[in-house]
Design a protein around this motif. Sequence first.
Motif, mmCIF file in Angstrom:
data_model
loop_
_atom_site.group_PDB
_atom_site.id
_atom_site.type_symbol
_atom_site.label_atom_id
_atom_site.label_comp_id
_atom_site.label_asym_id
_atom_site.label_seq_id
_atom_site.Cartn_x
_atom_site.Cartn_y
_atom_site.Cartn_z
ATOM 1 N N ILE A 98 44.640 48.130 50.826
ATOM 2 C CA ILE A 98 45.793 48.319 52.022
ATOM 3 C C ILE A 98 47.100 47.408 51.288
ATOM 4 N N GLN A 99 48.074 48.105 51.820
ATOM 5 C CA GLN A 99 49.310 47.095 51.315
ATOM 6 C C GLN A 99 49.392 45.872 52.276
ATOM 7 N N ARG A 100 49.346 44.900 51.226
ATOM 8 C CA ARG A 100 49.548 43.633 52.042
ATOM 9 C C ARG A 100 50.263 42.624 51.342
ATOM 10 N N ILE A 101 51.059 41.922 52.057
ATOM 11 C CA ILE A 101 52.086 40.816 51.152
ATOM 12 C C ILE A 101 51.411 39.939 50.212
ATOM 13 N N GLY A 102 50.148 39.504 50.696
ATOM 14 C CA GLY A 102 49.463 38.840 49.729
ATOM 15 C C GLY A 102 49.229 39.175 48.241
ATOM 16 N N VAL A 103 49.028 40.633 48.289
ATOM 17 C CA VAL A 103 49.039 41.136 46.780
ATOM 18 C C VAL A 103 50.239 41.009 46.120
ATOM 19 N N ALA A 104 51.199 41.417 46.726
ATOM 20 C CA ALA A 104 52.453 41.241 46.175
ATOM 21 C C ALA A 104 53.052 40.094 45.736
ATOM 22 N N ASP A 105 52.736 38.836 46.607
ATOM 23 C CA ASP A 105 53.045 37.726 46.185
ATOM 24 C C ASP A 105 52.391 37.008 45.051
ATOM 25 N N ALA A 106 51.032 37.335 45.114
ATOM 26 C CA ALA A 106 50.185 36.929 44.087
ATOM 27 C C ALA A 106 50.641 37.474 42.630
ATOM 28 N N THR A 107 50.855 38.811 42.661
ATOM 29 C CA THR A 107 51.147 39.440 41.402
ATOM 30 C C THR A 107 52.645 38.893 41.064
ATOM 31 N N ALA A 108 53.362 38.662 41.831
ATOM 32 C CA ALA A 108 54.659 38.225 41.491
ATOM 33 C C ALA A 108 54.440 36.862 40.751
ATOM 34 N N ARG A 109 53.559 35.947 41.225
ATOM 35 C CA ARG A 109 53.111 34.648 40.373
ATOM 36 C C ARG A 109 52.287 34.915 39.298
ATOM 37 N N GLY A 110 51.787 36.164 38.964
ATOM 38 C CA GLY A 110 51.063 36.389 37.580
ATOM 39 C C GLY A 110 49.718 36.233 37.915
ATOM 40 N N PHE A 111 49.145 36.360 39.178
ATOM 41 C CA PHE A 111 47.583 36.268 39.500
ATOM 42 C C PHE A 111 47.390 37.168 40.421
ATOM 43 N N GLY A 112 46.051 37.436 40.276
ATOM 44 C CA GLY A 112 45.419 38.361 41.341
ATOM 45 C C GLY A 112 45.016 37.684 42.659
#
Length: 150
Positions: A98-112
């Motif tokens: 699902i599209q979730r902001i937590g995924v985008a935020d983690a990716t932007a920080r270089g994490f899963g």
Amino acid sequence: IERMRAEGYRWVFIDLPGKSSPITGMGLKVADLALIPSRPLEVDIEASFDTVRSCRGMEKPYAYMMNVAPSSPFSKRAVEVAKLLLDNGHLVSPVTVIQRIGVADATARGFGVNETGSDEKAAAEFAELFAWVASITKGKRREQAVTTKH
């Protein structure tokens, strides 16, 4: 990849271009499974055709994964697109991401998302997806992952 396997790495994910290219061919050559992320949209499915042709030509197992889907894993569109793919002989992950902001935020920080603790629902989806991928790559469902050539 072989060195990493020898060192005990369980997972190596390679993000490849969704088109035919030398780098895509090299990545598919070492892949146990090509996981094709796709939003439940016609344009994304069409963009995956080169990858599917390459997988079939190399006799590499592949599976679609409904990704960046609307807020419900059972949204009408995601279900319809997954069914259409299945009906046409493609393996599809039973896990919808699902599209979730937590995924985008983690990716932007270089994490899963599973590393940040910022989104438990997203982390649970990815844990379920990884378990499904593990079952395929360990041979438990290998016969389902290899599709026939059309």
